[in-house]
Every structure is written in structure tokens, then in C-alpha cells.
Scaffold this active site. Structure first.
Site, PDB file in Angstrom:
ATOM      1  CE  LYS A  49      -1.585   0.258   4.205  1.00  0.00           C
ATOM      2  NZ  LYS A  49      -1.689   1.301   5.207  1.00  0.00           N
ATOM      3  CB  THR A  50       3.712   2.366   2.070  1.00  0.00           C
ATOM      4  OG1 THR A  50       3.044   1.885   3.225  1.00  0.00           O
ATOM      5  CG2 THR A  50       4.360   3.689   2.370  1.00  0.00           C
ATOM      6  CG  ASP A 231      -1.694   5.190   4.403  1.00  0.00           C
ATOM      7  OD1 ASP A 231      -2.330   4.195   4.004  1.00  0.00           O
ATOM      8  OD2 ASP A 231      -0.576   5.115   4.947  1.00  0.00           O
ATOM      9  CD  GLU A 232      -3.155   2.792   8.041  1.00  0.00           C
ATOM     10  OE1 GLU A 232      -4.118   2.004   7.943  1.00  0.00           O
ATOM     11  OE2 GLU A 232      -2.001   2.435   8.322  1.00  0.00           O
ATOM     12  CD  GLN A 262      -4.202  -3.755   8.090  1.00  0.00           C
ATOM     13  OE1 GLN A 262      -3.335  -3.242   8.773  1.00  0.00           O
ATOM     14  NE2 GLN A 262      -4.028  -4.029   6.804  1.00  0.00           N
TER      15      GLN A 262
END
Length: 741
Positions: A49-50, A231-232, A262
Site C-alpha cells: 500500500k505505501t 492512507d488508512e 484493519q
DNA sequence: GCTCTGGCTCTTTTT
DNA sequence: GAGCCAGAGC
């Protein structure tokens, strides 16, 4: 710290497109090269993902998007800094990468005046917020006690704010806390505004206000940040999502990356629903799933999958891997937390003797309180470790005191900070004098800072208190206007003789308070050197540090942290301890099925951090709140498929070396009673007995008092310290004879 | 006004 | 065991 701006362009960064893409899989490539319009990336754990986000930024830059037009939002400052660095090394540009809170703070510093906030508003952490509420409760004559504590009221208000519920919309429930919240919520907002202060929630809410109430400003931000990456996303709350929608309203280039499995921050308002809503709000959004895991061994992944599949309300998603199956997940049961800590230490020694880098070893737990036993064991055996989170450096009393001084210098309206320091170190201003000066300030419509700095106002008190306030005013006047944070700290310390005072706090042998303050000076100096920014910026910077941002000791170290702090990180070797019913899953989630699913996601997060090996442990007896309790194995361990776990023995084949250590098999019904040993010790404990304390080391008993559970012993330790201890809690071991030391 | 003591609660997770 | 608080004693 990521710094915005920086337009340097270097030719050597000109790359062909394929360089950014060739080591990506097709799904990753699609995500990276999606040009305009909404994009949702559902990225499983360890699916790169990063990498996708950084490559995507690099790709956008190559496509001609200006660096200043990109805004990426991450979860921690550390992640933001790393991402900014990676983009810079790919493209030679600095782009805007920040956390939600620090980005909002920055914008509000510039435009908050439109809402009537001073440029140098204070940022309150939870502790400051609670102090503010405490004062409000007092001034509203609301009795504190029982269910009503400043913290409970504060958290309730915070939750409402996260849900976007204002005082006018608040329909209070029946509880005592709600009744208080109904009275205090609105005054709290007013008070914070008067103080020129914002709490964490305010940073988001006020920036949203800005966008709503000032369309011209909103348009400016929309024009400026044409490409948003988040992100997240599964851990954003309603307000954050609303902000994103407003910011991206014009160009609609909103790229969100997240993993519903998550989502672990419901308690602070995160809404998995945002992911579903996103699909409704942007029906034309492209959705890309990243389903190949590049991190964990096949076994670890299968074990984690086996656990998470027990969640009902879950988007269907399976992670694949090409990795080898690897070593089975080790599941160990121990008698007590001491044994767990000891065997953990043994396991890590074993890894070390195999040449493993300790930086690749992590220990996770559900609650901070579990770290203590582990820390003790590590210290005894000389293992270097860092605790992430917990009481962080900037939350320490002495640091908060010094920072409060700095805050009033920058924001003279900040009465909460002023109250913190007005009599610290003690300068003769007691409750009576304090009330006088507060009243005087109110009459004169001055802040406390202004009142203290005004000789007329100080006149309401006399004697020692007056002298004290005069010296305080002198320091504040001297330090006021000092832009260099290091210098400001030095002036405050010198003028208040704070260092001497801090040295006298607590244990005289404990020099750590002074050391911490010296460390603060270093930090301030370093900030000034690296950023050429001033005191106000320094305060903002330290207020928004996250638990993962702390700097740690040198050399490779074992990382100790809660599972929450572990999100986004990965390690070769992961130990997770305390896998017991009531702890993990935590008992607070028992009644609530959604809470239980979140606990399970937490477990999933813990497991998927591991690359090579994962060890899970639980104990039969654990001391919780000063009470030894019988513990049951966590249900999550039972959900791990049989072929993925070895339910016995030491982690990774470690064998006890014949020193009598017992290896327990799971659920074998062995009843280990730590009380046996305790009673033995208690019997031998007498005046003159030699003992060893886990922290203070060897010592001799001077006297005994009380009996049974109330028994106390006074021990003179080898280093000269004398301590009164309760043997039941202190973990004292009786040893025979003085030849031991 | 300051400091010490005993009693009380405490433990979910964090920006 | 630890941190916080109120109240007592100096």
C-alpha cells in the site's frame, strides 16, 4: 518532520515511466496510473500500500502535476516523513505529506483568524482538555466524583465532536455524565475559543468550519490541492471524511487507500462505514483491490486469515501469497506473567545468538500495563528495548510544565497553561491568592497572563504571593518575544529555577526529570537549527507528535508497543503476549458484538505485522489491578487453524536448558498456583532477611509491620535506598545468606 | 501556604 | 503498585 514546499528540480530524477511501474503487479500498476477522478484502493495487509501511494505521487508528478497540488494524508508524522522522503528520492520534489491534524493545524494557523482565532492558538492534548473541563465543572458548581470525572466528560464531548454532533444537536441520554455534558458542552466550546485554544477534535472541526463559512477560502484550498491521497482511510472519522469531500469537491481527485479488516479506531470515532459511503458518494469511483501479500510467510497469513474470517460483517477479501509456508505460528502457555516475560527473554536471546537484528523484533500487547513485566525482564537480562507510546516524553510532568510556560508566552490568552505554572515551582501563590488574581483578571477582562504581568492587578495580593507573582512576571516579560525555542526554554528555566525544583520532585536518586528537561533543550535547539522556524511553530510541532514519532535510543532495539501503535509497521519476529479472555479480547468489548469484531481486527493487525515468525502467548495466572486472576486462553487462539500453529513449547524450537523450567502444553489442565511460591517467601520473610527486588536489586529487611495481606516490609537496598514495600506486590524474592551479595 | 499521609481508583486502544 | 486527591499538621 516533513516540511512543505521545496521546489528543487534535479534532472537525474527524470525517469522513464516504466521505472516506477516495472516492479509492480497489475493491480498496483492500475492504482498508480489512475489519472483523474475518485479512486479507492482496498489494500490488504502487506499488499504494498505505501509503495502504491508513493509511486502514485511520483507518477502524478511525472505526468505534469505540480508538487504543490498534491496533498497526502497519513496516520503518523513518521509515516508522513518517510513518504515525503521516498517521493523526494524518486522525483526530487518535496510534496505535502502530513497527518490530518498537523495539516489542519497548519491551515488554521494561516486562516484561523477568519474564524476569530489568534494565529498562535494553543493546541490542547487530552490532559489539557481535562484541566480545562475541570475548571469549568468547578465554576459551574458541578460535583466531581463517581461517574463524573473531567476525563469522562471530556471523552464524551470528544466523541460527540467526532460524530459531528454539536451542543444544539445533542440529545442527552440518561446517564450522569450526559447530564453534565448537556450543561458543559456549550460553555466548553466558548471557553476554548476565549482561551485561543483548540483540542485535537477542534483542529478538524474548525478547519471544516473554515471551509463551510468561507467559500472563497474553500475554493482556494480546492484549487491548491487538486490531488488528495489518504492512507488508512478505514480509520478516518465522519469529520475527516467530510473534510476530504469538501476539499476535493471541485476536482474530485480523491484517492483513498484502506483495509476494512484493519479498522481499529472505532473508539475515537473511526467509521468503517466511510468505505461503504465512499462508493455511494462517488458512484463513478474506480475500485482496485490489492490482494497479494508480500510480507508474511504463508503460515502466518493463513493463521491471520483463519482468525479474521470469523468476523461476520466483513467485506469478502482473500489475501494470496507466493511466499513459502514457513515456520508454524508458536502458541505458548505459561504459568504467570513473570514466566511469560522470562521465556520471552529466552526466546529473544536465542534469536540474538542466531545473529538476528533486534530492530527486527517486536513485542505487542493489548494494553500498556502489560509492558512493565516485560521491561523488567529485559532490563535484568540487559536486552535493549524501546517502548513506543505509553507516557510519551512530551506528556511528562516536567516537560508539560516547561511547555506551558512557552505556551503562555506565545498565546497570552491561554489561562489553562497559565494556571498550570502560576505556582510551579511553588512561589507562594496558594488557593486564596490565586482566586484573588483570577477574580481581578475577570473584572478587568484580562487573561491571567496579562493580570500577572500588570503591577496594578498584582496589587490584590500581598506578601509572599505578591513577591512570587512579581518574579513570575519578570521572567515572562524577559522571555516574551524570544523567538528561538531553545533560548526561550533557557530563560524560563533560569528565571524560575525550575531545574532545581524538578530535581527535588519524587525520588532524590532519580535524576531523570532534569535529564528530560535537558533533552527538551536539545530538542528545541535541534528544531530551531533544522527549521529556522520560531517558538510558536515549535509548540505546534510538539503538540502534534504521535506516539510513533518519538526518537529512541541508539543501536538496534526491541520494540515494545500496543497493537494499536503497531499498525502500519512490520517486523521479522513478532511476539504478542497476554492473549487471554478479558485482556485480548478486552472485557470492555464483551457485550458488544461490533466491539468484539474490532478486537478480532486488532488481532489480525497484530498477526499480519510479522514477516518470518509469530509467537503468541498467554498465561494461567496474571496480576490485574493488584489481584492475581485465573486467566483463560483467548478465543482468537482457538480460531487459528490447526495446521498453522504449534500449541506447545517455546517459540521456534527453543528448549528449556534443564534448569527446571516447566514447559506447559495448552489446555492440559495443569494448575499452576503462583501463590505457593509466594507463601514460601512470606514465611521466610523476617527482620534481617536478604531479599532481591526486581527493580531495586538486593537488600536487607529492616523491619516488618502488619501481617498477612497487609504486611509491609522496610528494606534497605544495597545502593542505600530505603523502601517500604508490600511483599505481595513488590515481587520480592527472599534469598539465603549474605554471600549472595 | 506547603507537605505529608491515607484513602481511593485504576487499566483499553490515540490524534 | 501508582497516581490523584482531600485533609491534617506544621
Amino acid at each position: 518532520m516533513p516540511r512543505f514546499g521545496g521546489m528543487l528540480r534535479l534532472d537525474r530524477f527524470k525517469s522513464t515511466m516504466s521505472e516506477y511501474l516495472e516492479d509492480l503487479n497489475p493491480a498496483q500498476r492500475d492504482a498508480v496510473t489512475h489519472r483523474d477522478g475518485p479512486l479507492m484502493v482496498l489494500a490488504g495487509a502487506g499488499s504494498g500500500k505505501t509503495r502504491v501511494i508513493t509511486r502514485r505521487i511520483a507518477w502524478l508528478l511525472q505526468e505534469g502535476v505540480a508538487p504543490g497540488q498534491i496533498l497526502a494524508l497519513t496516520f503518523t508524522n513518521k509515516a508522513a516523513g518517510e513518504m515525503a522522503n521516498r517521493v523526494e528520492s524518486l522525483r526530487g520534489y518535496r510534496v505535502h505529506v502530513a497527518t490530518f491534524h498537523s495539516a489542519c493545524a497548519r491551515f488554521l494557523r494561516r486562516d484561523g483568524h477568519l474564524l476569530g482565532y489568534p494565529q498562535n492558538f494553543s493546541i490542547y492534548d487530552t490532559y489539557d482538555r481535562d484541566s480545562c473541563i475541570k475548571q469549568l465543572l468547578r465554576s459551574h458548581h458541578i460535583q466531581v466524583g463517581g461517574a463524573v470525572t473531567p476525563n469522562k466528560v471530556g471523552s464524551r464531548i470528544s466523541r460527540l465532536k467526532n460524530l459531528g454532533v454539536g451542543p444544539e444537536d445533542f440529545v442527552s441520554g440518561l446517564g450522569e455524565v450526559d447530564a453534565v455534558v448537556r450543561r458543559i458542552y456549550s460553555p466548553y466550546l466558548v471557553r476554548m475559543r476565549d482561551l485561543g485554544a483548540m483540542d485535537f477534535d477542534d483542529l478538524l472541526l474548525r478547519f471544516r468550519d473554515l471551509l463551510v463559512e468561507h467559500p472563497d477560502a474553500a475554493e482556494m484550498y480546492q484549487e491548491r490541492f487538486r490531488y488528495l491521497l489518504v492512507d488508512e482511510f478505514q480509520d478516518t472519522n465522519l469529520v475527516q471524511y467530510d473534510l476530504l469531500k469538501r476539499l476535493s469537491a471541485k476536482y474530485r481527485n480523491l484517492c483513498v487507500v484502506g483495509d476494512p479488516d484493519q479498522s481499529i479506531y472505532k473508539f475515537r470515532g473511526a467509521e468503517i462505514r466511510n468505505i461503504l459511503d465512499y462508493q455511494d458518494d462517488y458512484p463513478d469511483a474506480v475500485t482496485i483491490r490489492l490482494e497479494t501479500n508480500y510480507r508474511s510467510s504463508g503460515c502466518i497469513l493463513a493463521a491471520a486469515q483463519g482468525v479474521i474470517e470469523n468476523n461476520k460483517g466483513r467485506m469478502d477479501k482473500t489475501l494470496r501469497t507466493d511466499a513459502e509456508f514457513g515456520a508454524p505460528v508458536s502458541i505458548c502457555r505459561y504459568g504467570s506473567e513473570q514466566e511469560e516475560a522470562e521465556e520471552l527473554t529466552n526466546g529473544i536471546w536465542q534469536l540474538m545468538s542466531n545473529g538476528i537484528d533486534l530492530g527486527e523484533v517486536a513485542v505487542f500487547y493489548r494494553t500498556h500495563s502489560l509492558s512493565r513485566t516485560i521491561e523488567q525482564a529485559f532490563r535484568q537480562r540487559g536486552l535493549p528495548y524501546d517502548v513506543v507510546g505509553g507516557l510519551t516524553f512530551f506528556e511528562r510532568r516536567e516537560i508539560k510544565d516547561v511547555l506551558a510556560y512557552l505556551r503562555v508566552l506565545v498565546n497570552p490568552l491561554d489561562d489553562v497553561s497559565m494556571l498550570r505554572v502560576i505556582n510551579v515551582p511553588p512561589r507562594g501563590v496558594g488557593n486564596v491568592s490565586l482566586q484573588k488574581i483570577i477574580d481581578r483578571a475577570a473584572d478587568a477582562e484580562l487573561s491571567l497572563f496579562e493580570a500577572v504581568c500588570d503591577a496594578d492587578c498584582r496589587g490584590v495580593v500581598s506578601g509572599k504571593a505578591r513577591k512570587g507573582l512579581e518574579s513570575l512576571a519578570k521572567v515572562l516579560t524577559e522571555a516574551r518575544g524570544e523567538e528561538n525555542p531553545e533560548e526561550a526554554v533557557r530563560i524560563v528555566l533560569k528565571g524560575t529555577e525550575y531545574l532545581g525544583y524538578a530535581g527535588g520532585l519524587g525520588d532524590p536518586q532519580d535524576a531523570s526529570r532534569e535529564e528530560n528537561i535537558l533533552e527538551l533543550i536539545n530538542d528545541a535547539a535541534q528544531f530551531a537549527e533544522e527549521s529556522d522556524e520560531g517558538l510558536a511553530e515549535y509548540l505546534q510541532h510538539v503538540s502534534l507528535l504521535t506516539s510513533q514519532d518519538e526518537q529512541h535510543g541508539e543501536g538496534p532495539r526491541i520494540s515494545l508497543m500496543t497493537v494499536h501503535s503497531a499498525k502500519g509497521l512490520e517486523f521479522d519476529y513478532v511476539f504478542t503476549i497476554g492473549l487471554e479472555e478479558g485482556l485480548f479480547p478486552h472485557s470492555r468489548s464483551f457485550e458488544d458484538p461490533e466491539g468484539m469484531e474490532e478486537e478480532r481486527r486488532l488481532m489480525y493487525v497484530a498477526m499480519t505485522r510479522a514477516r518470518k515468525a509469530l509467537a503468541l502467548s498467554y498465561v494461567s495466572f496474571r496480576m490485574i489491578n493488584g489481584e492475581t486472576r485465573r486467566q483463560d486462553m483467548s478465543r482468537f487462539l482457538g480460531e487459528i487453524p490447526d495446521e498453522c500453529g504449534t500449541r506447545m513449547g517455546m517459540p521456534w524450537g527453543y528448549e528449556a536448558d534443564g534448569d527446571g523450567d516447566t514447559v506447559y502444553e495448552a489446555d492440559d489442565g495443569i494448575d499452576y498456583d503462583p501463590g505457593d511460591q509466594l507463601e514460601d517467601d512470606t514465611v521466610q520473610l523476617c527482620e534481617g532477611a536478604y531479599v532481591v527486588h526486581p527493580e531495586y536489586g538486593p537488600g536487607q529487611v529492616l523491619r516488618l509491620s502488619g501481617s498477612g495481606i497487609r504486611m509491609k516490609v522496610v528494606v534497605l537496598f544495597q545502593d542505600g535506598r530505603e523502601k517500604t514495600l508490600i511483599p505481595e506486590y513488590a515481587g520480592l524474592q527472599v534469598i539465603d545468606g549474605s554471600e549472595e551479595w
